[in-house]
Motif scaffolding. Sequence first.
Motif, PDB file in Angstrom:
ATOM      1  N   VAL A 253       0.860  -1.186   0.000  1.00  0.00           N
ATOM      2  CA  VAL A 253       0.000   0.000   0.000  1.00  0.00           C
ATOM      3  C   VAL A 253       0.895   1.234   0.000  1.00  0.00           C
ATOM      4  N   THR A 254       0.651   2.154  -0.943  1.00  0.00           N
ATOM      5  CA  THR A 254       1.581   3.266  -1.185  1.00  0.00           C
ATOM      6  C   THR A 254       0.934   4.635  -1.001  1.00  0.00           C
ATOM      7  N   ILE A 255      -0.094   4.722  -0.162  1.00  0.00           N
ATOM      8  CA  ILE A 255      -0.832   5.987  -0.040  1.00  0.00           C
ATOM      9  C   ILE A 255      -0.757   6.568   1.374  1.00  0.00           C
ATOM     10  N   PHE A 256       0.244   6.140   2.164  1.00  0.00           N
ATOM     11  CA  PHE A 256       0.333   6.639   3.527  1.00  0.00           C
ATOM     12  C   PHE A 256       0.975   8.017   3.586  1.00  0.00           C
ATOM     13  N   ARG A 257       0.706   8.724   4.670  1.00  0.00           N
ATOM     14  CA  ARG A 257       1.286  10.042   4.892  1.00  0.00           C
ATOM     15  C   ARG A 257       2.567   9.892   5.704  1.00  0.00           C
ATOM     16  N   PRO A 258       3.685  10.437   5.200  1.00  0.00           N
ATOM     17  CA  PRO A 258       4.957  10.276   5.912  1.00  0.00           C
ATOM     18  C   PRO A 258       4.953  10.944   7.287  1.00  0.00           C
ATOM     19  N   PHE A 259       5.783  10.394   8.200  1.00  0.00           N
ATOM     20  CA  PHE A 259       6.038  10.993   9.504  1.00  0.00           C
ATOM     21  C   PHE A 259       4.733  11.237  10.271  1.00  0.00           C
ATOM     22  N   SER A 260       3.827  10.236  10.221  1.00  0.00           N
ATOM     23  CA  SER A 260       2.498  10.396  10.822  1.00  0.00           C
ATOM     24  C   SER A 260       2.029   9.073  11.400  1.00  0.00           C
ATOM     25  N   ARG A 261       1.078   9.165  12.334  1.00  0.00           N
ATOM     26  CA  ARG A 261       0.389   7.979  12.849  1.00  0.00           C
ATOM     27  C   ARG A 261      -0.734   7.647  11.874  1.00  0.00           C
ATOM     28  N   ASN A 262      -0.542   6.580  11.099  1.00  0.00           N
ATOM     29  CA  ASN A 262      -1.517   6.168  10.091  1.00  0.00           C
ATOM     30  C   ASN A 262      -2.389   5.047  10.629  1.00  0.00           C
ATOM     31  N   LEU A 263      -3.678   5.105  10.302  1.00  0.00           N
ATOM     32  CA  LEU A 263      -4.611   4.028  10.607  1.00  0.00           C
ATOM     33  C   LEU A 263      -5.047   3.404   9.283  1.00  0.00           C
ATOM     34  N   VAL A 264      -5.169   2.082   9.240  1.00  0.00           N
ATOM     35  CA  VAL A 264      -5.462   1.400   7.985  1.00  0.00           C
ATOM     36  C   VAL A 264      -6.362   0.200   8.253  1.00  0.00           C
ATOM     37  N   ARG A 265      -7.247  -0.088   7.277  1.00  0.00           N
ATOM     38  CA  ARG A 265      -8.146  -1.235   7.368  1.00  0.00           C
ATOM     39  C   ARG A 265      -8.425  -1.729   5.959  1.00  0.00           C
ATOM     40  N   VAL A 266      -9.009  -2.919   5.835  1.00  0.00           N
ATOM     41  CA  VAL A 266      -9.367  -3.486   4.546  1.00  0.00           C
ATOM     42  C   VAL A 266     -10.823  -3.917   4.602  1.00  0.00           C
ATOM     43  N   LEU A 267     -11.539  -3.757   3.485  1.00  0.00           N
ATOM     44  CA  LEU A 267     -12.922  -4.231   3.408  1.00  0.00           C
ATOM     45  C   LEU A 267     -13.198  -4.758   2.013  1.00  0.00           C
ATOM     46  N   ALA A 268     -14.161  -5.658   1.892  1.00  0.00           N
ATOM     47  CA  ALA A 268     -14.562  -6.231   0.610  1.00  0.00           C
ATOM     48  C   ALA A 268     -15.735  -5.437   0.048  1.00  0.00           C
ATOM     49  N   PHE A 269     -15.891  -5.472  -1.283  1.00  0.00           N
ATOM     50  CA  PHE A 269     -17.012  -4.763  -1.902  1.00  0.00           C
ATOM     51  C   PHE A 269     -17.355  -5.417  -3.231  1.00  0.00           C
ATOM     52  N   ASN A 270     -18.567  -5.139  -3.699  1.00  0.00           N
ATOM     53  CA  ASN A 270     -18.932  -5.431  -5.087  1.00  0.00           C
ATOM     54  C   ASN A 270     -19.497  -4.149  -5.686  1.00  0.00           C
ATOM     55  N   ASP A 271     -20.084  -4.226  -6.860  1.00  0.00           N
ATOM     56  CA  ASP A 271     -20.535  -3.013  -7.541  1.00  0.00           C
ATOM     57  C   ASP A 271     -21.692  -2.331  -6.826  1.00  0.00           C
TER      58      ASP A 271
END
Length: 407
Positions: free
Chosen positions: A306-324
Amino acid sequence: MDSRMVQASDNSLTITKTVEGDSGVYTCVAKTDLDQDEAAATLTDVQCDGLTALVKWQPNGDRRAPILSYTIQFNTSFTPDKWEDAFVNVPAADTSFQVSMTPWANYTFRVIARNKIGPSEPSGHSNVCETPEDVPYKNPDNVVGKGTEKDNLVISWTAMPMIEQNAPGFFYKVFWKREDVPQATWKITEIPEWEQNSFIIPSQPTFKPYRIKVEAHNSRGQAHTTATEYIGYSGEDEKVNQNLFCLCSTLEAPKNFNRMYVKDARSAMFSWDPVSEESIQTWTVDEGEERLREQVVKANVTQSLVTIFRPFSRNLVRVLAFNDMYNGPPSDVIEFTTPEGTPGPVAYFDAIPLGSSGLYLIWKRPVEPNGVLTGYNIYYREVKGTELGEIKERNLRSQTLEKPEQS
């Protein structure tokens, strides 16, 4: 004044319904009590021959900078106020060029010269080339079949503008049939409005495959290319769909979501148990969840960088499934801190002349410092006429960070 000559509020003159006798030099004079100035352009001539036109022009001076190239532009009776490029970078030695046209249209041409300073004003309009009718040369692009409700199928496409219709009486013919039913036959409907770009088929079973295509027709006949067939699907339901592509329920949250390692200031590797197509969502503590960023992951993988994090920060991240149609519940949230990264650009920069040989520079800190700022680098180069000198550097250190952001 001739009724064909229309003076617009933008100080332009348009000659409508031009004929060969309108060819000549047209001069615009700007005049006051003290002085006057003028500019001239040669009206372009054109020889029409079916679906081709030979555009001719004459140079009208280069303003002491040699002409480098010409651009030929056209407009049509469908879009008379819109000029489009027919050809750019026509060699400076040429004074004529052959241009292809489409059927069932009225074309007008003009020419623009270019030297190292920039483009000239356009030439006058040419006389009109009227092209013959023909069948459509293509079928609609971007044909898609996708349900918007659990019991419908929506077939959509990009509407074909009038310049692509090639004759009056244009219409679409829409085809569809069940892909998973061997004995299924084509069902057909005609759409007479060329602006229409979709057709809804109600009362269909949930998430079934369909073979679809859309043809272009006019009074001369069907398009001379065969319409491409595509596979589309009726709408999805929130319930379990057991089919070729999804053997799962989108109500299930991905399990065993783990951070494997941090790669750099913006990237980290994560893994999880498979569900269906997934979306990685992340935000920082100070941004809040309402400003989250998202990265979509293909359905056939169980880990992703995953390449969308903000540098030098406390990042929170999760994953979820989806359909259309629906998002499933999210996984547990993982929190981690990213290292420092490259600063973003300064938020503001200006230079104020200071005497005959100095500049007073003003700037603001970057919106995204991405770490602890230690100084700024200033780069500059000398401009001589149209030539740029080599880049030179001046360094500013941390003392500038404790004072107003000026130098």
